[in-house]
Design a protein around this motif. Sequence first.
Motif, PDB file in Angstrom:
ATOM      1  N   MET A   1       0.848  -1.191   0.000  1.00 38.19           N
ATOM      2  CA  MET A   1       0.000   0.000   0.000  1.00 38.19           C
ATOM      3  C   MET A   1       0.878   1.234   0.000  1.00 38.19           C
ATOM      4  O   MET A   1       1.800   1.353   0.787  1.00 38.19           O
ATOM      5  CB  MET A   1      -0.894   0.030   1.245  1.00 38.19           C
ATOM      6  CG  MET A   1      -1.682   1.327   1.390  1.00 38.19           C
ATOM      7  SD  MET A   1      -2.655   1.350   2.907  1.00 38.19           S
ATOM      8  CE  MET A   1      -3.984   0.265   2.451  1.00 38.19           C
ATOM      9  N   SER A   2       0.638   2.167  -0.874  1.00 38.98           N
ATOM     10  CA  SER A   2       1.382   3.412  -0.900  1.00 38.98           C
ATOM     11  C   SER A   2       0.730   4.413   0.022  1.00 38.98           C
ATOM     12  O   SER A   2      -0.421   4.270   0.419  1.00 38.98           O
ATOM     13  CB  SER A   2       1.428   3.975  -2.327  1.00 38.98           C
ATOM     14  OG  SER A   2       0.139   4.369  -2.718  1.00 38.98           O
ATOM     15  N   ASP A   3       1.484   5.498   0.316  1.00 39.70           N
ATOM     16  CA  ASP A   3       0.913   6.539   1.153  1.00 39.70           C
ATOM     17  C   ASP A   3      -0.312   7.146   0.508  1.00 39.70           C
ATOM     18  O   ASP A   3      -1.257   7.542   1.173  1.00 39.70           O
ATOM     19  CB  ASP A   3       1.946   7.651   1.378  1.00 39.70           C
ATOM     20  CG  ASP A   3       3.080   7.180   2.264  1.00 39.70           C
ATOM     21  OD1 ASP A   3       2.980   6.043   2.760  1.00 39.70           O
ATOM     22  OD2 ASP A   3       4.036   7.928   2.444  1.00 39.70           O
ATOM     23  N   VAL A  95       5.717   1.006  10.007  1.00 40.05           N
ATOM     24  CA  VAL A  95       6.281   1.699   8.850  1.00 40.05           C
ATOM     25  C   VAL A  95       7.678   1.175   8.536  1.00 40.05           C
ATOM     26  O   VAL A  95       7.966   0.781   7.414  1.00 40.05           O
ATOM     27  CB  VAL A  95       6.312   3.221   9.090  1.00 40.05           C
ATOM     28  CG1 VAL A  95       6.924   3.943   7.889  1.00 40.05           C
ATOM     29  CG2 VAL A  95       4.910   3.741   9.362  1.00 40.05           C
ATOM     30  N   PHE A  96       8.559   1.172   9.543  1.00 40.11           N
ATOM     31  CA  PHE A  96       9.908   0.643   9.380  1.00 40.11           C
ATOM     32  C   PHE A  96      10.161  -0.437  10.428  1.00 40.11           C
ATOM     33  O   PHE A  96       9.867  -0.251  11.610  1.00 40.11           O
ATOM     34  CB  PHE A  96      10.959   1.750   9.529  1.00 40.11           C
ATOM     35  CG  PHE A  96      10.967   2.745   8.412  1.00 40.11           C
ATOM     36  CD1 PHE A  96      11.462   2.405   7.159  1.00 40.11           C
ATOM     37  CD2 PHE A  96      10.476   4.022   8.607  1.00 40.11           C
ATOM     38  CE1 PHE A  96      11.459   3.321   6.115  1.00 40.11           C
ATOM     39  CE2 PHE A  96      10.472   4.955   7.577  1.00 40.11           C
ATOM     40  CZ  PHE A  96      10.962   4.598   6.330  1.00 40.11           C
ATOM     41  N   LEU A 117       5.378  -6.289   3.367  1.00 37.02           N
ATOM     42  CA  LEU A 117       6.544  -5.428   3.202  1.00 37.02           C
ATOM     43  C   LEU A 117       6.766  -5.093   1.733  1.00 37.02           C
ATOM     44  O   LEU A 117       6.655  -5.962   0.864  1.00 37.02           O
ATOM     45  CB  LEU A 117       7.784  -6.119   3.762  1.00 37.02           C
ATOM     46  CG  LEU A 117       7.787  -6.410   5.267  1.00 37.02           C
ATOM     47  CD1 LEU A 117       8.948  -7.320   5.628  1.00 37.02           C
ATOM     48  CD2 LEU A 117       7.840  -5.120   6.069  1.00 37.02           C
ATOM     49  N   SER A 118       7.097  -3.852   1.472  1.00 32.64           N
ATOM     50  CA  SER A 118       7.372  -3.442   0.095  1.00 32.64           C
ATOM     51  C   SER A 118       8.839  -3.619  -0.263  1.00 32.64           C
ATOM     52  O   SER A 118       9.174  -3.781  -1.443  1.00 32.64           O
ATOM     53  CB  SER A 118       6.971  -1.984  -0.109  1.00 32.64           C
ATOM     54  OG  SER A 118       7.686  -1.143   0.782  1.00 32.64           O
ATOM     55  N   GLY A 196       6.826   3.415  -1.073  1.00 32.69           N
ATOM     56  CA  GLY A 196       5.608   3.301  -0.282  1.00 32.69           C
ATOM     57  C   GLY A 196       5.535   1.973   0.448  1.00 32.69           C
ATOM     58  O   GLY A 196       6.217   1.004   0.108  1.00 32.69           O
ATOM     59  N   GLY A 197       4.707   1.919   1.459  1.00 33.07           N
ATOM     60  CA  GLY A 197       4.467   0.683   2.186  1.00 33.07           C
ATOM     61  C   GLY A 197       5.493   0.417   3.269  1.00 33.07           C
ATOM     62  O   GLY A 197       6.533   1.074   3.347  1.00 33.07           O
TER      63      GLY A 197
END
Length: 311
Positions: A1-3, A95-96, A117-118, A196-197
Motif C-alpha cells: 500500500m502506498s501513502d 512503517v519501518f 513489506l514493500s 511506499g508501504g
Amino acid sequence: MSDSQSTTPSRRATHFTAAFALSCALAFPGALAFPGAVAVAAPLDVPGGSTGYSAPGISASTPAPRLTSVDNFRDVAGPDGGYPAAFGLHVQPGVFYRSNALATSDADAAILDTLRLSAVYDLRTDSEVADKPDRVPAGAAYVRHPLLSGNLSAASDLKTPDDAREFMRGINRSFVTDPVVRAELGAMLNEFASTGGPQLFHCTEGKDRAGWTAAMLLSLVGVDRETVYTDYLLTNEYSAERVDATLAAAAEARGPEKAAVYAPMLGVEREFLEAGFDQLEADYGTVHNYLLTGLGLSPQTIAALSAKLVA
C-alpha cells in the motif's frame, strides 16, 4: 500500500506540511518565521489529531510480532505503540522494521508475509550474504546496501574485552567518517523516503548497522537521545538466549578467557552508539547536518521521511 492509498489529499497535505515543519524546526531551530509557527518544544497542532499515515493492518495497539528464528526483529517505532517525537507526535508503528538476517523458519516467514513489506534492505557484505542468504518476504523488493568498512580482520587480533569494545566504538564512528558508508546510507534513506508501504532493514545480528540506521530515523523526528539509547540496548533483551548460547559454545571450543574477549561484540553497549554520536557531533554538529551534509539528503527527503515516521 502506498501513502497515496492511505489518506485523502487534504490529510496528506496536512501530514506533509506538519512533517516538513518538524524537520525544518529540528534542523534550524527558530528558522520558522511564518505566522503561527511554533517552537521546537511546543506540540504541533495537526487538525483531527492525526497526521493520517496508516500502515496496512497496523495500529498503535498492534505490537510487532516476536519471531523465534529472527530474534532481533522489531518495529523501529518501539515496543509500546510509538516513541514520543517532537511537537507532541509519536513514531508511527508498522512503517519501518529492523532485524537480524532473514533466515526465517516457515512459521516466521508466514508471519512476515502478513506485514506486506514493500522492500527489504540488506546491509551486509557479500560474504555475509553468501553465508546466510535472506528468505525475502512475498512481494518485497530485495535491495543491498553494504555498510561495513575498515580492517575487519583486525577483530581476530583482539586481546582483551576492552579491545573488543574499542573495535565496536570504531565501527560506530565509521558510520560518520567513512565516505563509502555515508554514500550507502544516504542512498538507502532516499529509497526509504520514496518507497511506499512498510519497509525492513537488517544486518547480520540486527544490532550495529541496523542499530545506527534506527537511531538516525528516531533522531530525525526528535525522539530524545535517552530513548534512542534505550531502544538500541533492547538488542540485549531480544537476543539474550542466542548470545548466551554463542558464548557457551565459544567457551567450550576456545576456553572461557578467549570467549570473554569477544563477549562485548555479541551484544551492544551504550558506549558503542555514544561513540558514533560523539563523532557525528564533532564532524557535523547535529544529526540533521549529518543527514543533509554527510549523507547528502535534501530537505524534501527529510520531510518525506518525517511524514512516514510520525503520527
